[in-house]
Design an enzyme around this catalytic site. Structure first.
Site, mmCIF file in Angstrom:
data_model
loop_
_atom_site.group_PDB
_atom_site.id
_atom_site.type_symbol
_atom_site.label_atom_id
_atom_site.label_comp_id
_atom_site.label_asym_id
_atom_site.label_seq_id
_atom_site.Cartn_x
_atom_site.Cartn_y
_atom_site.Cartn_z
ATOM 1 N N THR A 120 -13.728 -44.642 -30.286
ATOM 2 C CA THR A 120 -13.452 -46.094 -30.252
ATOM 3 C C THR A 120 -12.755 -46.366 -28.927
ATOM 4 O O THR A 120 -12.422 -45.431 -28.190
ATOM 5 C CB THR A 120 -12.498 -46.519 -31.396
ATOM 6 N N ASP A 121 -12.500 -47.649 -28.640
ATOM 7 C CA ASP A 121 -11.801 -47.980 -27.388
ATOM 8 C C ASP A 121 -10.404 -47.363 -27.358
ATOM 9 O O ASP A 121 -9.938 -46.896 -26.328
ATOM 10 C CB ASP A 121 -11.692 -49.501 -27.231
ATOM 11 N N CYS A 122 -9.744 -47.383 -28.520
ATOM 12 C CA CYS A 122 -8.384 -46.827 -28.546
ATOM 13 C C CYS A 122 -8.361 -45.315 -28.737
ATOM 14 O O CYS A 122 -7.399 -44.640 -28.376
ATOM 15 C CB CYS A 122 -7.548 -47.533 -29.603
ATOM 16 N N TYR A 123 -9.435 -44.771 -29.347
ATOM 17 C CA TYR A 123 -9.544 -43.320 -29.550
ATOM 18 C C TYR A 123 -10.886 -42.857 -28.989
ATOM 19 O O TYR A 123 -11.844 -42.647 -29.726
ATOM 20 C CB TYR A 123 -9.466 -42.977 -31.044
ATOM 21 N N PRO A 124 -11.001 -42.733 -27.651
ATOM 22 C CA PRO A 124 -12.316 -42.485 -27.055
ATOM 23 C C PRO A 124 -12.887 -41.087 -27.311
ATOM 24 O O PRO A 124 -14.089 -40.884 -27.230
ATOM 25 C CB PRO A 124 -12.071 -42.699 -25.555
#
Lengths: 127, 495
Positions: B126-130
């Site tokens: 994800t954007d926060c957990y790439p």
């Protein structure tokens, strides 16, 4: 003494026990025997004084012989003395002593291996 | 009458009188309830058994770049990650993807023993957990939290097990030999924590306990808590980092799977005579049932009721025969735990706490609500084409062709099942050309189904015996139908 005999598939059809008894004159007591595709296995008991003679004779017939001085081995670090082995052993090798530790009477062992399978912490193995 | 703070004061002063539950039983016999309740301040209990409903909450810390773990494995054992990014719950019975003799319990034991374990995790990113995947090596000290949280431990008592069938069964109660060949049981009788406080006056949310070698807490009723019939359970938690492999041990139960031996000790403060009386319980007073695992259903027949005294004696009588009994719990370790807790209290290193909420005393275990019903063999079986043992091989072959079946049950003159012949048996007989009647070639030991068996049980029999059909027989051993693997696979397709 108990001897564990292993027979190569090539010799499982030969009357080796009978020949050994005849040749040595020693009375060999068969405790357990099985024949599978990979060969035969037999547990026998031999009087102490004749062990060496019988072992030599078997070896001459091509049998692989192991002396079962300590048929079953327990890892003392692993054993938790639950006693799961007690009711499964057909020959009552295992019992509790007064302080609830499982003790092993090795001379009764027929090397069937059921206890090895049943031990929940894998503390037992056959020689 | 004593209060808990008075008892805790005595512990701090070092003049507390503590006995184990086994010692209390003989002390009350000797002194009577009244005198024992005056003298004794604390009774310690202990248990050490396989407790499948156990596991550990872990927080691994964040990697760089960070990952929101969607799946995580520790030594190839999957942990549940449907919680925050690097939190997971590793269950004791989860098996390794590589070995059926290694599982969550082994990972827990390895961690507690100071060993390093391999972690592998994957994610969509994800954007926060790439980050999409990670592999690393961790030991207990590298992990932020490792909280042992066991949803169901320390059963008040447990049903013992035996096996009426003619085959060895591999169960969570261990190996059960055929024809009532043995009995196995779990629990330690009069040392069991909940048996010493059956009204749950001192055991509930907030009770401080000995758990896996460290201090832990009861955090409420366990799952399947069933107090109305004496099968209470506990949910417990403690810090895995403080625990010891002496009191947490992985178990491998042949043919069943993996479980965790958990050591638990609970101190009971003797506040009044009622508690003195409760803790004086003996093995003779604790009665459980021996149930028959030969019946593979939820509700198994009760063979008989027995006390823990009989179970611990090493043999019980079933149908007039002496049957050997084994325990799965370790009485030796349970005693060690009760003694250890006693020493900790005497040294002032363990203070007692009362629950801030008691365990529920009402309630019973409910079975699962099954909305789709149970499909029974009699709903799906087909007509059986039966033959007599005098039938010729040729006639049997004709019958197989005409009726389009592969199996012919062979019956006696009275109509009872005595054997079975398959199309393969017939082909073999023809190829060898030396048999005349089906009697010569039939299989005599026939595996059968009963009309009221659920189809899952019939399917398991087919699978275990590597066969493709079962004659369905009634109580008089008369063949009333056939159930075949084709029937069952059609049903599966419909599901």
């Amino acid at each position: 003494m108990k001897l564990l005999l292993r027979f190569d598939p090539k010799i499982t059809n030969e009357p080796i026990i009978a020949s050994t008894v005849k040749k040595t004159g020693v009375l060999i007591n068969i405790l357990r025997a099985s024949v599978e595709q990979k060969g035969g296995e037999m547990l026998v008991e031999v009087p102490e004084e004749s062990v060496e003679l019988v072992v030599k004779t078997f070896k001459d017939f091509g049998v692989e012989v192991s002396k079962l001085e300590k048929p079953i081995i327990r890892d003392e670090e692993l054993c938790i003395h639950c006693g799961a082995c007690i009711s499964l052993c057909p020959t009552n090798v295992f019992r509790f002593n007064e302080s609830q530790e499982v003790i092993i009477e090795e001379r009764l062992c027929l090397h069937c291996g059921i206890c090895v399978k049943a031990c929940p912490v894998k503390a037992l193995r056959l020689l | 009458m004593k209060t808990l703070s008075e008892i805790n004061e005595k512990i701090k002063e070092g003049n507390v009188y503590v006995v184990t539950a086994e010692e209390m039983t003989s002390l009350v016999k000797e002194l009577g309830v009244k005198e024992a309740s005056k003298q004794v301040d604390v009774v310690t209990t202990g248990t050490f058994g396989t407790m499948c409903s156990s596991g550990v909450f872990l927080n691994f810390g964040h990697s760089d770049p960070p990952i929101k773990m969607e799946k995580v494995w520790l030594n190839d054992v999957e942990a549940y990650t449907g919680i925050a990014a690097v939190d997971a719950y590793l269950g004791a019975t989860q098996l390794s993807t590589k070995s059926s003799e290694y599982g969550g319990a082994h990972v827990i034991e390895d961690l507690v023993s100071g060993k390093t374990v391999s972690l592998r995790a994957i994610s969509q990113g994800t954007d926060c957990y790439p980050r999409k995947e990670i592999e690393t090596e961790l030991s207990l000290e590298d992990i932020n939290q490792a909280i042992l949280l066991n949803p169901r431990n320390a059963y008040q008592k447990y049903n013992a097990a035996t096996n009426s069938s003619d085959e060895v069964l591999y169960t969570y109660m261990g190996m059960l030999l055929p024809n009532f060949g043995n009995v196995t049981f779990s629990g330690v009788g009069c040392l069991s924590p909940l048996s010493n406080d059956p009204e749950y006056r001192t055991i509930g949310l907030g009770t401080r306990i000995f758990l896996g070698g460290a201090t832990g807490y009861v955090i409420g009723e366990g799952t399947q808590h069933s107090p109305e019939n004496g099968y209470a359970t506990l949910m417990v938690k403690g810090n895995l980092k403080e625990m010891s492999p002496k009191y947490l041990k992985a178990a491998c139960i042949q043919g069943y799977g993996v479980s965790l031996y958990v050591g638990i000790g609970i101190p009971i403060p003797i506040l009044d005579e009622n508690l003195a009386k409760a803790t004086s319980i003996s093995d003779e007073d604790i009665v459980t049932k021996i149930i028959d695992f030969g019946v593979p259903r939820r509700d198994k027949p009760v063979i008989k009721e027995v006390s823990y005294a009989e179970l611990k004696s090493g043999a019980v009588e079933i149908n007039g025969r002496e049957v050997k009994v084994s325990s799965l719990s370790s009485l030796l370790k349970a005693r060690e735990i009760a003694e250890k807790l006693k020493e900790l209290i005497k040294k002032g290193e363990f203070l007692l706490s009362l629950p801030i909420e008691s365990l529920p005393r009402k309630g019973k275990l409910k079975p699962m609500k099954q909305t789709n019903g149970i499909t029974l063999v009699r709903y799906v079986m087909s007509k059986a084409e039966i033959i007599s043992k005098e039938t010729s091989i040729e006639d049997a072959a004709k019958m197989i062709l005409e009726k389009r079946v592969n199996h012919l049950p062979v019956v006696s003159e009275e109509g009872k099942l005595i054997g079975i012949v398959t199309s393969w048996d017939i082909s073999k007989a023809v190829a060898l050309g030396k048999f005349e009647k089906v009697e010569d070639i039939m299989t005599k030991r026939v595996i059968t189904a009963s009309p009221n068996d659920p189809i899952d049980i019939a399917a398991r029999k087919l699978e275990q015996h590597e066969i493709s059909a079962l004659p369905v027989v009634n109580e008089r051993k008369e063949v009333i139908g056939m159930v075949t693997s084709e029937h069952l696979s059609k049903l599966l397709v419909r599901r």
